[in-house]
Design a protein around this motif. Structure first.
Motif, PDB file in Angstrom:
ATOM      1  N   ALA A 299       0.846  -1.194   0.000  1.00  0.00           N
ATOM      2  CA  ALA A 299       0.000   0.000   0.000  1.00  0.00           C
ATOM      3  C   ALA A 299       0.884   1.247   0.000  1.00  0.00           C
ATOM      4  CB  ALA A 299      -0.893  -0.011   1.222  1.00  0.00           C
ATOM      5  N   PRO A 300       0.850   2.094  -1.046  1.00  0.00           N
ATOM      6  CA  PRO A 300       1.676   3.305  -1.057  1.00  0.00           C
ATOM      7  C   PRO A 300       1.264   4.236   0.086  1.00  0.00           C
ATOM      8  CG  PRO A 300       0.714   2.891  -3.229  1.00  0.00           C
ATOM      9  CD  PRO A 300       0.047   1.949  -2.268  1.00  0.00           C
ATOM     10  N   ALA A 301       2.261   4.791   0.784  1.00  0.00           N
ATOM     11  CA  ALA A 301       1.972   5.696   1.903  1.00  0.00           C
ATOM     12  C   ALA A 301       2.015   7.133   1.417  1.00  0.00           C
ATOM     13  CB  ALA A 301       3.010   5.490   3.007  1.00  0.00           C
ATOM     14  N   PRO A 302       0.925   7.901   1.604  1.00  0.00           N
ATOM     15  CA  PRO A 302       0.979   9.324   1.244  1.00  0.00           C
ATOM     16  C   PRO A 302       1.956  10.069   2.145  1.00  0.00           C
ATOM     17  CG  PRO A 302      -1.272   8.606   1.753  1.00  0.00           C
ATOM     18  CD  PRO A 302      -0.342   7.508   2.181  1.00  0.00           C
ATOM     19  N   LEU A 303       2.335  11.276   1.754  1.00  0.00           N
ATOM     20  CA  LEU A 303       3.215  12.125   2.558  1.00  0.00           C
ATOM     21  C   LEU A 303       2.524  12.468   3.884  1.00  0.00           C
ATOM     22  CD1 LEU A 303       4.234  14.632  -0.234  1.00  0.00           C
ATOM     23  CD2 LEU A 303       5.846  13.160   0.984  1.00  0.00           C
ATOM     24  N   PRO A 304       3.299  12.740   4.939  1.00  0.00           N
ATOM     25  CA  PRO A 304       2.686  13.208   6.197  1.00  0.00           C
ATOM     26  C   PRO A 304       1.976  14.546   5.972  1.00  0.00           C
ATOM     27  CG  PRO A 304       5.040  12.713   6.478  1.00  0.00           C
ATOM     28  CD  PRO A 304       4.759  12.640   5.012  1.00  0.00           C
ATOM     29  N   PRO A 305       0.814  14.756   6.630  1.00  0.00           N
ATOM     30  CA  PRO A 305       0.029  15.975   6.407  1.00  0.00           C
ATOM     31  C   PRO A 305       0.810  17.269   6.650  1.00  0.00           C
ATOM     32  CG  PRO A 305      -1.234  14.379   7.657  1.00  0.00           C
ATOM     33  CD  PRO A 305       0.149  13.812   7.517  1.00  0.00           C
ATOM     34  N   ASP A 306       1.717  17.286   7.652  1.00  0.00           N
ATOM     35  CA  ASP A 306       2.435  18.554   7.900  1.00  0.00           C
ATOM     36  C   ASP A 306       3.404  18.866   6.769  1.00  0.00           C
ATOM     37  OD1 ASP A 306       3.934  16.379   8.737  1.00  0.00           O
ATOM     38  OD2 ASP A 306       4.991  17.493  10.302  1.00  0.00           O
ATOM     39  N   ALA A 307       3.975  17.843   6.135  1.00  0.00           N
ATOM     40  CA  ALA A 307       4.838  18.087   4.968  1.00  0.00           C
ATOM     41  C   ALA A 307       4.006  18.638   3.820  1.00  0.00           C
ATOM     42  CB  ALA A 307       5.536  16.796   4.545  1.00  0.00           C
ATOM     43  N   VAL A 308       2.810  18.072   3.631  1.00  0.00           N
ATOM     44  CA  VAL A 308       1.919  18.542   2.552  1.00  0.00           C
ATOM     45  C   VAL A 308       1.555  20.003   2.785  1.00  0.00           C
ATOM     46  CG1 VAL A 308      -0.357  18.243   1.478  1.00  0.00           C
ATOM     47  CG2 VAL A 308       1.017  16.232   2.059  1.00  0.00           C
ATOM     48  N   GLU A 309       1.312  20.351   4.037  1.00  0.00           N
ATOM     49  CA  GLU A 309       0.933  21.734   4.356  1.00  0.00           C
ATOM     50  C   GLU A 309       2.060  22.704   4.017  1.00  0.00           C
ATOM     51  OE1 GLU A 309      -0.330  23.951   8.394  1.00  0.00           O
ATOM     52  OE2 GLU A 309      -1.055  21.896   8.191  1.00  0.00           O
ATOM     53  N   THR A 310       3.274  22.371   4.447  1.00  0.00           N
ATOM     54  CA  THR A 310       4.437  23.233   4.176  1.00  0.00           C
ATOM     55  C   THR A 310       4.672  23.348   2.673  1.00  0.00           C
ATOM     56  OG1 THR A 310       5.428  22.482   6.226  1.00  0.00           O
ATOM     57  CG2 THR A 310       6.914  23.524   4.649  1.00  0.00           C
ATOM     58  N   GLU A 311       4.581  22.233   1.979  1.00  0.00           N
ATOM     59  CA  GLU A 311       4.859  22.221   0.533  1.00  0.00           C
ATOM     60  C   GLU A 311       3.755  22.918  -0.263  1.00  0.00           C
ATOM     61  OE1 GLU A 311       7.434  18.169   1.136  1.00  0.00           O
ATOM     62  OE2 GLU A 311       5.422  18.039   0.278  1.00  0.00           O
ATOM     63  N   THR A 312       2.530  22.843   0.216  1.00  0.00           N
ATOM     64  CA  THR A 312       1.435  23.570  -0.452  1.00  0.00           C
ATOM     65  C   THR A 312       1.671  25.076  -0.332  1.00  0.00           C
ATOM     66  OG1 THR A 312      -0.075  21.772   0.057  1.00  0.00           O
ATOM     67  CG2 THR A 312      -1.077  23.857  -0.575  1.00  0.00           C
ATOM     68  N   ALA A 313       2.166  25.516   0.820  1.00  0.00           N
ATOM     69  CA  ALA A 313       2.488  26.938   0.994  1.00  0.00           C
ATOM     70  C   ALA A 313       3.582  27.346   0.004  1.00  0.00           C
ATOM     71  CB  ALA A 313       2.920  27.212   2.430  1.00  0.00           C
ATOM     72  N   LEU A 314       4.572  26.481  -0.196  1.00  0.00           N
ATOM     73  CA  LEU A 314       5.639  26.763  -1.174  1.00  0.00           C
ATOM     74  C   LEU A 314       5.069  26.839  -2.585  1.00  0.00           C
ATOM     75  CD1 LEU A 314       8.583  24.457  -0.004  1.00  0.00           C
ATOM     76  CD2 LEU A 314       8.597  26.955  -0.143  1.00  0.00           C
ATOM     77  N   PHE A 315       4.155  25.927  -2.911  1.00  0.00           N
ATOM     78  CA  PHE A 315       3.501  25.938  -4.225  1.00  0.00           C
ATOM     79  C   PHE A 315       2.791  27.276  -4.451  1.00  0.00           C
ATOM     80  CE2 PHE A 315      -0.654  25.409  -6.353  1.00  0.00           C
ATOM     81  CZ  PHE A 315      -0.225  25.110  -7.636  1.00  0.00           C
ATOM     82  N   ARG A 316       2.072  27.737  -3.437  1.00  0.00           N
ATOM     83  CA  ARG A 316       1.325  29.006  -3.579  1.00  0.00           C
ATOM     84  C   ARG A 316       2.289  30.182  -3.751  1.00  0.00           C
ATOM     85  NH1 ARG A 316      -2.848  27.103   0.908  1.00  0.00           N
ATOM     86  NH2 ARG A 316      -4.319  26.043  -0.466  1.00  0.00           N
ATOM     87  N   MET A 317       3.400  30.140  -3.027  1.00  0.00           N
ATOM     88  CA  MET A 317       4.401  31.223  -3.168  1.00  0.00           C
ATOM     89  C   MET A 317       4.969  31.235  -4.587  1.00  0.00           C
ATOM     90  SD  MET A 317       6.455  31.000   0.453  1.00  0.00           S
ATOM     91  CE  MET A 317       7.962  31.600  -0.255  1.00  0.00           C
ATOM     92  N   ARG A 318       5.279  30.056  -5.111  1.00  0.00           N
ATOM     93  CA  ARG A 318       5.820  29.958  -6.484  1.00  0.00           C
ATOM     94  C   ARG A 318       4.798  30.449  -7.495  1.00  0.00           C
ATOM     95  NH1 ARG A 318       6.651  24.941  -8.443  1.00  0.00           N
ATOM     96  NH2 ARG A 318       8.097  25.647 -10.018  1.00  0.00           N
ATOM     97  N   ARG A 319       3.532  30.111  -7.250  1.00  0.00           N
ATOM     98  CA  ARG A 319       2.482  30.513  -8.195  1.00  0.00           C
ATOM     99  C   ARG A 319       2.354  32.039  -8.205  1.00  0.00           C
ATOM    100  NH1 ARG A 319      -3.733  28.779  -7.770  1.00  0.00           N
ATOM    101  NH2 ARG A 319      -3.500  30.243  -6.081  1.00  0.00           N
ATOM    102  N   GLU A 320       2.435  32.629  -7.002  1.00  0.00           N
ATOM    103  CA  GLU A 320       2.347  34.089  -6.958  1.00  0.00           C
ATOM    104  C   GLU A 320       3.535  34.749  -7.625  1.00  0.00           C
ATOM    105  OE1 GLU A 320       1.433  34.932  -2.808  1.00  0.00           O
ATOM    106  OE2 GLU A 320      -0.412  33.752  -3.123  1.00  0.00           O
ATOM    107  N   ALA A 321       4.665  34.028  -7.659  1.00  0.00           N
ATOM    108  CA  ALA A 321       5.874  34.572  -8.316  1.00  0.00           C
ATOM    109  C   ALA A 321       5.878  34.244  -9.803  1.00  0.00           C
ATOM    110  CB  ALA A 321       7.120  34.023  -7.627  1.00  0.00           C
ATOM    111  N   GLY A 322       4.768  33.720 -10.329  1.00  0.00           N
ATOM    112  CA  GLY A 322       4.677  33.420 -11.760  1.00  0.00           C
ATOM    113  C   GLY A 322       5.313  32.097 -12.136  1.00  0.00           C
ATOM    114  N   GLY A 323       5.261  31.120 -11.234  1.00  0.00           N
ATOM    115  CA  GLY A 323       5.730  29.772 -11.550  1.00  0.00           C
ATOM    116  C   GLY A 323       7.240  29.605 -11.463  1.00  0.00           C
ATOM    117  N   LYS A 324       7.933  30.582 -10.877  1.00  0.00           N
ATOM    118  CA  LYS A 324       9.400  30.492 -10.827  1.00  0.00           C
ATOM    119  C   LYS A 324       9.870  29.778  -9.565  1.00  0.00           C
ATOM    120  CE  LYS A 324       9.969  34.505 -13.724  1.00  0.00           C
ATOM    121  NZ  LYS A 324       8.538  34.887 -13.825  1.00  0.00           N
TER     122      LYS A 324
END
Ligand SMILES: [Zn+2]
Length: 223
Positions: free
Chosen positions: A198-223
């Motif tokens: 059974a594949p294990a998903p990432l821990p929720p706190d890692a997902v939270e931190t990484e989602t914040a990084l995704f949003r920051m990158r998106r606001e910077a125009g994908g850079k």
């Protein structure tokens, strides 16, 4: 008649991205399509691959510029039969400037199985915004398919299209290609991981931190 070659460099960039998508093995024969917004912000224009093109013999003539209603702006030929998918995404997501639709094998297999990809790998959350949802089924080429994909995308950069394939989006063509390659690779990893257990998903706190990084990158125009 349409104006001559105002959007030639943008059309060429779409052509290059379509060729790269084909070289990466994400599409076969004439399937899949690529587009990018062109013109100033709010122009509601896109450069998009034409219907029924052949990647092996594809040239600038197989990318046209049209408005969001499909009216020709530059180039001959009919826009992709999935144009409504592309314009639905642009209308819903002002941050998106490029859309790529592939039929890559593992992503399509999950779309056929109706199985979403959970957030499995750190780079997936940073680059795509989390797991990848599966859209509701809709007939190819329809407005309903566009609406179903927009819903499955949400704020993320990829969605599986039920019984069909994958869509990847980005602030640039390079980002849309990166997203499609990443989604296909992760779908492959998921399939392999399932054969081990059974594949294990990432821990929720890692997902939270990484989602914040995704949003920051998106606001910077994908850079
Ligand atoms: Zn398709």
């Amino acid at each position: 008649m349409t104006a001559a070659n105002v959007y030639e460099s943008e059309r060429r960039a779409v052509l290059d991205a379509a060729r790269a998508m084909h070289r990466a093995g994400l599409v076969a024969v004439s399937s899949g399509n690529v587009s990018a917004r062109v013109g100033p912000p709010g122009a509601d224009l896109l450069a998009i691959t034409t219907a029924g093109k052949d990647y092996a013999a594809m040239g600038l003539g197989e990318v046209v510029a049209v408005d969001f209603d499909g009216e020709p702006v530059e180039g001959e030929g009919l826009p992709s039969t999935e144009m409504l998918l592309h314009t639905a995404v642009y209308r819903a997501r002002p941050d998106v400037r490029a859309v790529m639709h592939t039929h890559s094998v593992y992503a399509s297999a999950l779309a056929v199985a109706g199985e979403p990809l959970p957030p499995l790998i750190d780079e997936m959350v940073v680059g795509i915004g989390g797991g990848i949802a599966v859209s509701a089924y809709a007939f190819p080429g329809t407005e309903e398919l566009g609406a179903a994909v927009v819903e499955a995308l949400g704020e993320r950069n990829a969605a599986l299209i039920r019984n069909h394939g994958l869509v990847g989006v980005g602030a640039t063509l390079a980002e849309a290609l990166r997203v499609c390659e990443m989604a296909e690779r992760i779908a492959h990893i998921y399939a392999a991981a399932k054969s081990f257990g059974a594949p294990a998903p990432l821990p929720p706190d890692a997902v939270e931190t990484e989602t914040a990084l995704f949003r920051m990158r998106r606001e910077a125009g994908g850079k």
